[in-house]
Design a protein around this motif. Structure first.
Motif: not given
Lengths: 231, 231
Positions: B65-68, B75-77, B100-106, B226-231
């Motif tokens: 949760l902390e990481l998220w 990511d907001i800004i 960002s579909y993946k972030a949405g699912r999360l 540590k920038t996110g590694s999402d697609s």
DNA sequence: CGCCATCAATACGCTGCCGTATGGATGTTG
DNA sequence: CAACATCCATACGGCAGCGTATTGATGGCG
């Protein structure tokens, strides 16, 4: 001592009672909360009862989904079937969508469990049905196939998102007078009435904003015997 | 041969690796999927490893949760901080939200697990933060406090609803060229820009630094690389 | 080399839920 | 009353996940 929580005497449970309880569990604890033994405890019985009515947990989930889908299917047109004016029809749909908080929670919980193929299938059907119905409303407004597609999706996304926001950031969701404004803004924005549609003014708002958390949500009386044991 | 699934050699796991895997699990299977032994199997180790890094499953959830939250907060800004024009800023926010579909699912999975108080608290914070940020964008557009409240809630509900629709009725969600139109429609509708809506012509003078200097979101710019590694 | 820290494997007991087997209690019917 | 059906309780075996204890392997460092 059966220790019957909130079930005014009824010495015998039906399969639908179990399905009902399962839906309740989904709404408040997700699909994982549909567990035989906890449900049995909540109903004041043991699993001996459950396995008489159902062959397995999966069968219970199936029954609950069936019940849910039937209700959702009926509820889509409930209260709007006699409204001729498409504009007023959409308004009514919105009004209802924003009033039934509990049904909203149930939908969100179901949708969250779409990983389960059994659940996902029903969720897709329900969502599609809603979108299709809205689509037709927008067509009746005078929009062509394509425009109706865009607007109905837009509108549906908004009111499903409202339920989400209402749950996830309750402090930020408008209430009372503020909600009335919010509601009017959405209506004014999401129901186009330009080109082929006659102009309309928001002066006559029949019964005002309904909102405000009706405790009694949906709970229709199902066609199969057993009139509700609900309030 | 440790049988390392998709982890290009790294003979030692860190706590954050576990948290990362936990987030992955949440996104694809809900919070219940954050289970020690299954995760260990997925990572190609046993729980002996896990309980060295964490005291309990709950601790893992907390870390995830902390990481998220950190990522969501950043990511907001992300990608909009340098955009001066508030209109373009909101457009960019929308664009990202729909990409960002993946972030949405999360997010949806997290929100669905809000029953868990630990999760619910974070979800509320994240949602509130997003709403607050959007609110300020709308204020920068020239809307007053109240109008910005209404419009930002409206807009946020819509794009969170889009994620929901995209997941629950993928067949009905516009794609390709259709999506472009859909997107434009939303932009045109959800960002008041003079047409049809007041407040936008009231650029009385520069600055606009009225009172109400409450702790703003823009002030946060947490120092975690540590920038996110999402697609 | 020997020491210690880091990280992981193995084995174990515990709990919660699933599903089965079986018998008991109540009601209905011939 | 006897026979059967309905609904539920109890007891059991099994499994999956949590957490603990213990040991083992590896690497840095004096």
């Amino acid at each position: 001592m059966p220790l019957n929580p909130s079930r005014p005497d009824k010495q015998s449970l039906s399969a639908e009672d179990w399905a009902e309880a399962a839906l309740e569990a989904v709404a408040s604890g997700g699909l994982e909360a549909v567990a035989v033994e906890p449900l049995a405890r909540a109903l004041g019985v043991t699993k001996g009862s459950f396995y008489w009515h159902f062959a397995s947990r999966e069968a219970l989930v199936r029954a609950a989904l069936e019940l849910w889908e039937r209700r959702e299917t009926v509820d889509i047109i409930r209260g709007v079937e006699e409204i001729a004016d498409p504009y007023e029809k959409i308004v009514k749909l919105f009004k209802r969508a924003n009033s039934s908080y509990k049904a909203g929670r149930l939908y969100l919980a179901m949708a969250a469990a779409s990983d389960d193929p059994q659940v996902g299938e029903v969720v897709r059907r329900v969502s599609t049905l809603r979108l299709t119905y809205l689509h037709e409303c927008y067509r009746a407004l005078g929009l062509d196939e394509h425009e109706a597609q865009l607007w109905s999706t837009f509108a549906y996304a908004t009111f499903i998102g409202n339920q989400q926001v209402h749950r996830d950031a309750p402090d930020r969701f408008p209430e009372g007078a503020s909600f009335s404004e919010y509601f009017k803004l959405m209506i004014r924005t999401l129901i186009p009435r330009g080109d082929g549609v006659k102009a309309r003014d928001d002066a006559k708002d029949g019964d005002g904003a309904v909102r405000e958390e009706h405790p009694s949500v949906v709970s229709l009386r199902s066609p199969l015997g057993k009139t509700g044991s609900d309030s």
